[in-house]
Scaffold this motif. Structure first.
Motif, PDB file in Angstrom:
ATOM      1  N   SER A 117       6.667  -2.310  -8.905  1.00 15.07           N
ATOM      2  CA  SER A 117       5.928  -1.802 -10.051  1.00 15.07           C
ATOM      3  C   SER A 117       6.926  -1.365 -11.122  1.00 15.07           C
ATOM      4  CB  SER A 117       5.050  -0.614  -9.646  1.00 15.07           C
ATOM      5  OG  SER A 117       5.850   0.499  -9.307  1.00 15.07           O
ATOM      6  N   ASP A 125       4.041  -3.858  -7.360  1.00 16.33           N
ATOM      7  CA  ASP A 125       3.048  -4.339  -8.316  1.00 16.33           C
ATOM      8  C   ASP A 125       2.129  -5.329  -7.608  1.00 16.33           C
ATOM      9  OD1 ASP A 125       1.713  -4.736 -10.640  1.00 16.33           O
ATOM     10  OD2 ASP A 125       3.272  -5.911 -11.635  1.00 16.33           O
ATOM     11  N   TYR A 126       2.734  -6.213  -6.816  1.00 18.53           N
ATOM     12  CA  TYR A 126       1.934  -7.143  -6.018  1.00 18.53           C
ATOM     13  C   TYR A 126       2.778  -7.766  -4.916  1.00 18.53           C
ATOM     14  CZ  TYR A 126       4.157 -10.967  -8.675  1.00 18.53           C
ATOM     15  OH  TYR A 126       5.068 -11.831  -9.233  1.00 18.53           O
ATOM     16  N   SER A 165       0.804  -1.223   0.000  1.00 11.34           N
ATOM     17  CA  SER A 165       0.000   0.000   0.000  1.00 11.34           C
ATOM     18  C   SER A 165       0.840   1.277   0.000  1.00 11.34           C
ATOM     19  CB  SER A 165      -0.914   0.009   1.237  1.00 11.34           C
ATOM     20  OG  SER A 165      -0.145   0.054   2.434  1.00 11.34           O
ATOM     21  N   SER A 174       3.247   3.876  -7.063  1.00 12.66           N
ATOM     22  CA  SER A 174       3.034   2.676  -6.253  1.00 12.66           C
ATOM     23  C   SER A 174       4.347   1.906  -6.225  1.00 12.66           C
ATOM     24  CB  SER A 174       1.934   1.798  -6.864  1.00 12.66           C
ATOM     25  OG  SER A 174       0.695   2.447  -6.804  1.00 12.66           O
ATOM     26  N   GLY A 189       3.277   4.271  -1.304  1.00 12.86           N
ATOM     27  CA  GLY A 189       3.601   5.042  -2.496  1.00 12.86           C
ATOM     28  C   GLY A 189       4.930   5.750  -2.334  1.00 12.86           C
ATOM     29  N   ARG A 203       3.477  10.548  -7.284  1.00 13.23           N
ATOM     30  CA  ARG A 203       3.449   9.463  -6.312  1.00 13.23           C
ATOM     31  C   ARG A 203       3.304   8.142  -7.064  1.00 13.23           C
ATOM     32  NH1 ARG A 203       3.090   9.030  -1.002  1.00 13.23           N
ATOM     33  NH2 ARG A 203       2.664  11.240  -0.730  1.00 13.23           N
TER      34      ARG A 203
END
Length: 280
Positions: A126, A110-111, A78, A107, A80, A105
């Motif tokens: 990301s 990516d996961y 979560s 992320s 940034g 900003r």
């Protein structure tokens, strides 16, 4: 001799690192330690971190390591990364953004994936963040190098942010192992992420800041990292108010020289004790 394992990242990542919880910071550094900072990150590749690795390097009980690992990865998912000024220009073309934004900003992740049967998590940066992290390639003295074992062993946010600042100053020094720097109290607080939701500096009273933040952080840094003989003194005042501090320290890069020995290394050490090489 095994060298002290290092994590290198752009200085502009420091503000993000100063604001995230210890659990997330540990996971991030364990991921960054797997990246070769002299090459571009392969954005399609996941980075795997096991509970056993987390346990080994942080000293956390193995039964709790997977939970801590998962909690840290949850937080990272979560987060940034805020870029400003020249950092915006460095990535603006790559992400196809036009105009003159005041800041961007990104992320960071990516996961994050969880593999309980394997006792590990998988994370992937990301694409934009991966490119940005890789942008330290060829950039002189614009990155911070931290010792992996030190940053994950520190247990408080104040300790990790002050340690991070010291390593940043070492990187900025013309001499690789500079052993002192001066900084204003206000800039020190910003570097340590000591700001509220409105961007106002916290810990306004210097005696309390010194007692509850600096002294405690210095004690833990001195005990757990390669930074030793760490002290500070007042170097400037405005009226009676302390405005500037000067930090001095030594760096013992050999402190953890045996911390990352493999099982083969350990076996050879024991073998040499039983059967010393000829000439010894």
């Amino acid at each position: 001799m095994k060298s002290l394992k290092k994590v290198r990242h752009t200085n502009e990542l420091n503000a993000t690192l100063s604001s995230i919880p210890i659990s997330a910071k540990r996971v991030l550094f364990l991921a960054l330690s797997q990246i070769n900072s002299t090459k571009e990150i392969k954005i399609n590749d996941a980075i795997y971190i096991s509970a056993s690795e987390y346990s080994s390097i942080t000293g956390t009980d193995i039964k709790n390591s997977y939970r801590h690992l998962k909690d840290g990865a949850d937080i990272l998912a979560s987060i940034g990364l805020r870029l400003e000024k020249e950092e915006v220009k460095s990535i603006q073309k790559m992400i196809g953004l036009k105009g003159e934004p005041s800041h961007i900003r990104l992320s960071l992740m990516d996961y994050c994936a969880y593999l309980p049967e394997e006792g590990r998590v998988a994370i992937r940066f990301s694409p934009a963040a991966a490119h940005y992290i890789s942008s330290i390639i060829g950039t002189e003295r614009k990155y911070t190098t931290q010792a992996l074992i030190s940053v994950v062993m520190l247990s408080t946010t104040h300790s990790t942010t002050l340690y991070q600042l010291i390593r940043k100053m070492i990187g900025l020094s013309i001499h690789r192992y500079g052993n002192s720097f001066s900084i204003s109290v206000n800039d020190l607080k910003r570097e340590m992420g000591l700001v509220d939701e409105n961007g106002e500096l916290t810990w306004p009273e210097y005696p309390i800041f010194k007692r509850d933040v600096l002294n405690k952080a210095i004690k833990e840094i001195s005990e757990k990292t390669e930074i030793n003989n760490l002290t500070f003194e007042v170097s400037g005042k405005i009226g009676r108010k302390v405005s500037d501090l000067r930090f001095t320290y030594n760096v013992d890069e050999d402190k953890f020289k045996n911390s990352f020995k493999s099982e083969d290394d350990k076996f050879l050490d024991e073998f040499d004790k039983l059967f010393p090489p000829e000439g010894n």
